[in-house]
Design an enzyme around this catalytic site. Structure first.
Site, short mmCIF file in Angstrom:
data_model
loop_
_atom_site.label_atom_id
_atom_site.label_comp_id
_atom_site.label_asym_id
_atom_site.label_seq_id
_atom_site.Cartn_x
_atom_site.Cartn_y
_atom_site.Cartn_z
N LYS A 244 35.01 -10.02 17.65
CA LYS A 244 36.35 -10.59 17.78
C LYS A 244 36.29 -12.08 18.19
O LYS A 244 35.25 -12.58 18.59
CB LYS A 244 37.17 -9.79 18.79
CG LYS A 244 37.44 -8.34 18.32
CD LYS A 244 38.20 -8.28 17.00
CE LYS A 244 38.95 -6.98 16.77
NZ LYS A 244 38.11 -5.84 16.34
C1 LIG Z 1 38.82 -4.32 16.69
C2 LIG Z 1 40.14 -3.69 16.53
C3 LIG Z 1 40.58 -2.64 17.35
C4 LIG Z 1 39.69 -1.92 18.32
O1 LIG Z 1 38.97 -2.63 19.16
P1 LIG Z 1 37.58 -2.10 19.80
O2 LIG Z 1 37.41 -3.03 20.93
O3 LIG Z 1 36.52 -2.25 18.75
O4 LIG Z 1 37.80 -0.69 20.21
C5 LIG Z 1 41.87 -2.20 17.22
N1 LIG Z 1 42.70 -2.71 16.31
C6 LIG Z 1 42.32 -3.68 15.47
C7 LIG Z 1 43.29 -4.24 14.49
C8 LIG Z 1 41.02 -4.18 15.53
O5 LIG Z 1 40.63 -5.13 14.68
#
Ligand SMILES: *Cc1c(COP(=O)(O)O)cnc(C)c1O
Length: 397
Positions: free
Chosen positions: A186
């Site tokens: 992210k």
């Molecule tokens: C990455 C993501 C998540 C979940 O996040 P994690 O930290 O990997 O559990 C939820 N929603 C969206 C749109 C994402 O891109």
């Protein structure tokens, strides 16, 4: 997008603070921790950046969604409306609490279609969960109007659009609650981490209590704390929070590099006849983590995607046939493959999914390509990439 590209001394310094005290937990051990409270510091800093009163860090973005739903009182049998183009975390977080995910179409914003949401509301609906995919947002005014009409909660999944804004507000801060992920790929990473933000004191207190086994966090003696309600463990560790704190200091820089790189690519692609871009609702500004564009039809989109790969341009996503982000790839959801039993309410609803018509979304997703915007690229590298993309796409048009 990935913040790990610029991982460096700042993150190492924060982590070392924690390693030197040896207190890897975010709560307690006041005497040992040399006054380092990385999780708390992150929460204060992030709430400030997002322009909200409260932030609760948790172990990951999926946990953030679950904690947010629980904090607002959503539970077994409640229906939550979500888009058919998103990450699997959306339905996972809903199913985890026995609630029912109701999947509906997206529109040219690549997020929830307000008309599809309005049509899906039933007497059991409690929440609308827009997912701001690939750097840009749903039409939040339109969704808020539906929520107001039916007394529903608006919960924004801003995991992929951190730093974007809508009508002057940070994405995630517009609805009743907003969620973020700080997983490894992210825009800002903790390694693993997530956050819930809100201006609602009750939801914040509920989230704080729920994510730590029901601890009320009153007083200085953790063992003596009481548990007003039953909770769970979705805590973030102090080490992960420390990494995030290092990254948070680079947030503005990351966003400005993303915008510069995005603009170079977008300008190059704009010169191609036949390419159109993802719709951004009026009053919205993307976070520029992806350039999302449409080809005239599905066949050309597939060809353009292949041509870019053959031309050495990586990190372009064709979600339509991808395993993780679109209903087409979620055979396990459509056929209800779970390890244990599910409730009749969930089963009955999921069984209907196969017969549901998602042709409106198919027509959009079949033509969509998303091109990741990295922050490690130099301006020169982006220019070279943009020209290569342009040539590859032009070769199939
Ligand atoms: C990455 C993501 C998540 C979940 O996040 P994690 O930290 O990997 O559990 C939820 N929603 C969206 C749109 C994402 O891109």
């Amino acid at each position: 997008m990935p913040g790990f590209e610029i991982f460096g001394d700042e993150e190492r310094k924060q982590v070392n603070d924690v390693l030197e005290s040896g207190v890897l937990m975010r709560y307690g051990f006041d005497g040992m921790r040399n006054n380092h409270w990385k999780a708390k510091e992150f929460e204060t800093g992030f709430a400030h950046k997002m322009g909200v009163d409260y932030c609760q860090l948790v172990s990951n973005g999926t946990a953030a969604l679950t904690v947010a739903l629980v904090a607002a009182g959503i539970g077994a049998g409640d229906e939550v409306i979500m888009p058919c183009f998103t990450f699997v975390a959306s339905f996972e977080s809903i199913l985890a609490i026995g609630a029912i995910p109701v999947l509906v179409d997206i529109d040219a914003t690549l997020t929830l279609d307000p008309a599809a949401v309005a049509a899906a509301v039933t007497s059991k609906t409690r929440c609308v969960m827009p997912v701001h995919m690939c750097g840009s947002m749903a039409n939040l005014d339109a969704l808020q109007a539906i929520c107001n009409k039916h007394d529903l909660l608006l919960l924004e999944d801003a995991c992929q659009a951190i730093g974007g804004t809508y009508k002057g507000k940070a994405l995630g801060s517009y609805g009743d609650l907003g969620c973020f992920s700080f997983d490894f790929v992210k825009t800002i990473t903790c390694g693993e981490g997530g956050a819930v933000i809100t201006n609602n004191k009750k939801y914040y207190t509920n989230a704080d209590v729920y994510q730590d086994h029901g601890h009320d966090h009153i007083g200085n003696d953790r063992g003596a704390e009481t548990h007003p309600v039953m909770g769970y463990n979705y805590r973030i560790s102090e080490l992960h929070a420390a990494v995030g704190l290092g990254q948070l200091g680079k947030f503005d820089t990351i966003l400005s590099i993303q915008k510069r790189n995005y603009t170079i690519i977008r300008n190059a692609l704009s010169t191609l006849e036949g390419i159109t871009f993802r719709e951004v609702p009026e009053g919205g500004e993307e976070n520029y983590s992806f350039v999302n564009f449409f080809l005239p039809n599905e066949e050309l989109a597939k060809k353009a995607h292949t041509a870019m790969a053959n031309n050495g341009v990586e990190a372009n996503f064709y979600w339509y046939t991808n395993n993780w982000h679109y209903i087409n790839g979620w055979e396990h959801l459509r056929t209800i493959k779970t390890l244990g039993a599910v409730s009749d309410g969930i089963r009955n609803h999921l069984e209907k999914l196969n017969g549901t018509d998602f042709s409106k979304s198919d027509a959009i997703m079949g033509r969509t390509i998303s091109s990741l915007v990295k922050i490690g690229w130099t301006e020169e590298e982006v220019k070279v990439r943009a020209e290569k993309m342009k040539a590859a796409i032009a070769s199939v048009l």
